[in-house]
Design an enzyme around this catalytic site. Sequence first.
Site, short mmCIF file in Angstrom:
data_model
loop_
_atom_site.label_atom_id
_atom_site.label_comp_id
_atom_site.label_asym_id
_atom_site.label_seq_id
_atom_site.Cartn_x
_atom_site.Cartn_y
_atom_site.Cartn_z
N LYS A 194 0.85 -1.20 0.00
CA LYS A 194 0.00 0.00 0.00
C LYS A 194 0.88 1.24 0.00
CE LYS A 194 -1.89 2.59 3.07
NZ LYS A 194 -1.73 3.87 2.32
N GLU A 269 10.51 0.97 10.08
CA GLU A 269 11.52 2.00 9.84
C GLU A 269 10.81 3.31 10.10
OE1 GLU A 269 13.39 4.78 8.50
OE2 GLU A 269 13.25 3.97 6.47
N CYS A 303 13.63 10.69 6.74
CA CYS A 303 13.64 10.19 8.13
C CYS A 303 15.02 10.32 8.76
CB CYS A 303 13.15 8.75 8.19
SG CYS A 303 13.94 7.70 6.97
N GLU A 400 10.08 15.17 15.47
CA GLU A 400 10.41 15.12 14.04
C GLU A 400 9.50 16.12 13.30
OE1 GLU A 400 9.34 11.56 11.68
OE2 GLU A 400 11.41 11.62 10.99
P1 NAI Z 1 2.01 7.95 8.42
O1 NAI Z 1 2.89 7.13 9.31
O2 NAI Z 1 0.61 8.20 8.84
O3 NAI Z 1 1.95 7.27 6.96
C1 NAI Z 1 2.82 6.28 6.47
C2 NAI Z 1 2.01 5.14 5.84
O4 NAI Z 1 1.22 4.53 6.85
C3 NAI Z 1 1.02 5.60 4.77
O5 NAI Z 1 0.97 4.63 3.75
C4 NAI Z 1 -0.30 5.63 5.51
O6 NAI Z 1 -1.42 5.46 4.69
C5 NAI Z 1 -0.14 4.45 6.45
N1 NAI Z 1 -0.99 4.47 7.63
C6 NAI Z 1 -1.46 5.55 8.31
N2 NAI Z 1 -2.22 5.16 9.34
C7 NAI Z 1 -2.23 3.82 9.33
C8 NAI Z 1 -2.83 2.83 10.16
N3 NAI Z 1 -3.57 3.16 11.20
N4 NAI Z 1 -2.60 1.53 9.87
C9 NAI Z 1 -1.85 1.17 8.82
N5 NAI Z 1 -1.27 2.06 8.00
C10 NAI Z 1 -1.44 3.37 8.25
O7 NAI Z 1 2.75 9.32 8.16
P2 NAI Z 1 2.08 10.71 7.69
O8 NAI Z 1 0.82 10.94 8.45
O9 NAI Z 1 2.02 10.71 6.23
O10 NAI Z 1 3.16 11.76 8.15
C11 NAI Z 1 3.19 12.22 9.50
C12 NAI Z 1 4.59 12.32 10.01
O11 NAI Z 1 5.16 11.03 10.03
C13 NAI Z 1 5.53 13.13 9.16
O12 NAI Z 1 5.45 14.49 9.42
C14 NAI Z 1 6.85 12.55 9.60
O13 NAI Z 1 7.26 13.13 10.80
C15 NAI Z 1 6.56 11.11 9.82
N6 NAI Z 1 6.94 10.30 8.66
C16 NAI Z 1 8.10 9.58 8.71
C17 NAI Z 1 8.51 8.88 7.62
C18 NAI Z 1 9.76 8.11 7.61
O14 NAI Z 1 10.33 7.87 6.56
N7 NAI Z 1 10.23 7.64 8.74
C19 NAI Z 1 7.76 8.89 6.36
C20 NAI Z 1 6.52 9.63 6.42
C21 NAI Z 1 6.16 10.30 7.55
#
Ligand code: NAI
Length: 496
Positions: A194, A269, A303, A400
Site C-alpha cells: 500500500k 523504519e 527520516c 520530528e
Molecule cells: P504515516 O505514518 O501516517 O503514513 C505512512 C504510511 O502509513 C502511509 O501509507 C499511511 O497510509 C499508512 N498508515 C497511516 N495510518 C495507518 C494505520 N492506522 N494503519 C496502517 N497504516 C497506516 O505518516 P504521515 O501521516 O504521512 O506523516 C506524518 C509524520 O510522520 C511526518 O510528518 C513525519 O514526521 C513522519 N513520517 C516519517 C517517515 C519516515 O520515513 N520515517 C515517512 C513519512 C512520515
Amino acid sequence: MTEISANKRVNDFLANEGKLFINNEWRSALSGKTFTTPNPATGRVLATVADAQAEDVDAAVAAARAAYEGEWSSLTPSQRSRILWRIADLIEDHAETLAELESLDNGKPKPQAQFVDVAVAADVFRYMAGWCTKLEGNTLTLSTPYAPGATFHAYTMREALGVVGLIIPWNFPLMMCAWKMAPALACGNTAVLKPAEQTPLSALYLAELLDQAGLPAGVANILTGHGETAGAPLAAHDGVDKIGFTGSTEVGKLIVDAARGNLKKVSLELGGKAPNVIFADADIPAAIEGAANAIFFNQGQVCCAGSRLYVQDRVYEQVIDGVSRIAGAIKVGDGRAPETVMGPLVSAEQLERVSGYVAGGLADGAIAAAGGAGIGGEGFFYSPTVLTNTRPEMAVVREEIFGPVVVADRFGDVADIVEVANDSIYGLSAGIWTSDISKAHRVAKALQAGTVWINCFNVLDASLPFGGYKQSGWGREFGHEVLQSYTQTKSVVAMI
Ligand code: NAI
Ligand code: MG
C-alpha cells in the site's frame, strides 16, 4: 483535470483512472470509491485512483496467498532472480517517465527523482536479485548430552514467511516500493503493497512494469488507499504473515498493536531527529555544505535528515552563517522547472505541520537565522529554515518536523555533545564532521544511532544495513541483514 506534460506516457497515465493491481489485473475498488491526488506545486488534481477498503485487502491477500502456494514457490531461485533483474531494467527504461510522475505527485525536483529515487529503486531490485540464489542454511553437529551414542544429521533452511504486507510513506514513493518489495520477493514471499495516499502514482506505474517483467499473477499486489481504511485492515489481517512498515513512529505503534491478532512479524523504519555534529577541527566549508544538504535534501522530508545541528563554539557563528546563506539562496519552486533546487512539501497537511512547529519554536524564543515561514502561492512551499537560540526541551528540538527546518545549537567538548546528541527518543542516524579520525570513531561508537556518517551525510546503499535504534524502528533494511526480516529459519534433525 490533467496536467500537461511533454511526455506522452505521463499524460496517458494520468488520464486513466488508477485501479487496484490485484492478481496482475486492474480492478476498481469493490466499493467503487476513488480519491484524487494533487500536484503539490499547484494544489490542482493530477489523477484519480481507486480507494481500497477492507474487502479489497481481502481480495489482494487471497491472490497473494494463492500465488505463494502456487507458481511463485515453484520457481527456482534463479528464475526469481531474473524477474527481479528485469524489473530493474524496466525501471531504468522508464526512468524519465517515472521521474516525471514522481516529481508531479510528490513535488521533488525531477532530476533528483531521476538520479536518486529511480536510480536507487533499480539498484535495489538488482542487488536483491543477487540474493535469490544465495539464501543458505547450515549443517550442524549436535552434542545432545541426553542421548548418548545417538548420531544426528542436522541442518537449517531459510524459508520465506508467506504473504507480506508492505506499507510505505510518501517521501520517496517509488524508492520505498523497491526497498520493501525487492527483498520480500527475493526471499520468496508474495506481497500486498500500500503506497501512501499522498503519492499513489509511481507504485501504479511500477505495477505495469512488474507485469511486463513476467512476475506471476498475485505475487505483488498494489492497493492505493488510505491509512485507516486500507493500511489498518492490511496490518490486522490474519492472512498476512508479516508487515514491513516505513512511516511515523505513531503509526508504527499502531502496526504493532494490529499485529497482535495473529502475531505476524513486524519490521519498522520510523522517524528520526538526527544529530549532525560539527567539530571545530573539521573542514568547515565542506561541513557547512554537508550540513545544509543533510537537512534540505528532499525538502527535509527524510527520516534520517540531519535536523539537529550541533556546532563547536569556536566555529559556531561561521557555520550558522554559512548554512543560513545556503538556505537563503536555495531556489524553491515547481519540481519540474529546471532551476528548482527545492520543491514544495508533499501536502497541505505537511505544510501546516511544518509551519506549526516553526511558529511554535519562534513563540518559545527561537530565532530564524534563515526562513521561518511559508512562501505562499497555490503550492505547498516552505522556506529553508535555520532556527537558533533553541533550548533542548523545545518541541522543535525534540520532535520530528519532517520539513526543511534545522535547529542549531553550540557545544563545548566531546563529552557534552555525546550526551546531548543521544538525548532523543529516536536513533536512526547521526553525522560527525572532524579531521581527527580517532575522535570520529570514538564518537561514532558513543552515538545511539543505526547509521553514523563521518564527513558525509545521507549516504545509503543497498549493501549497507539501515534502521533504527530506540523508537526509530525494528529490524534493518538492506544488506544481508534484511534477509532476516523476510525469512524464517527451519531446523531439521534426522537420527542417522
Ligand atoms: P504515516 O505514518 O501516517 O503514513 C505512512 C504510511 O502509513 C502511509 O501509507 C499511511 O497510509 C499508512 N498508515 C497511516 N495510518 C495507518 C494505520 N492506522 N494503519 C496502517 N497504516 C497506516 O505518516 P504521515 O501521516 O504521512 O506523516 C506524518 C509524520 O510522520 C511526518 O510528518 C513525519 O514526521 C513522519 N513520517 C516519517 C517517515 C519516515 O520515513 N520515517 C515517512 C513519512 C512520515
Ligand atoms: Mg498519518
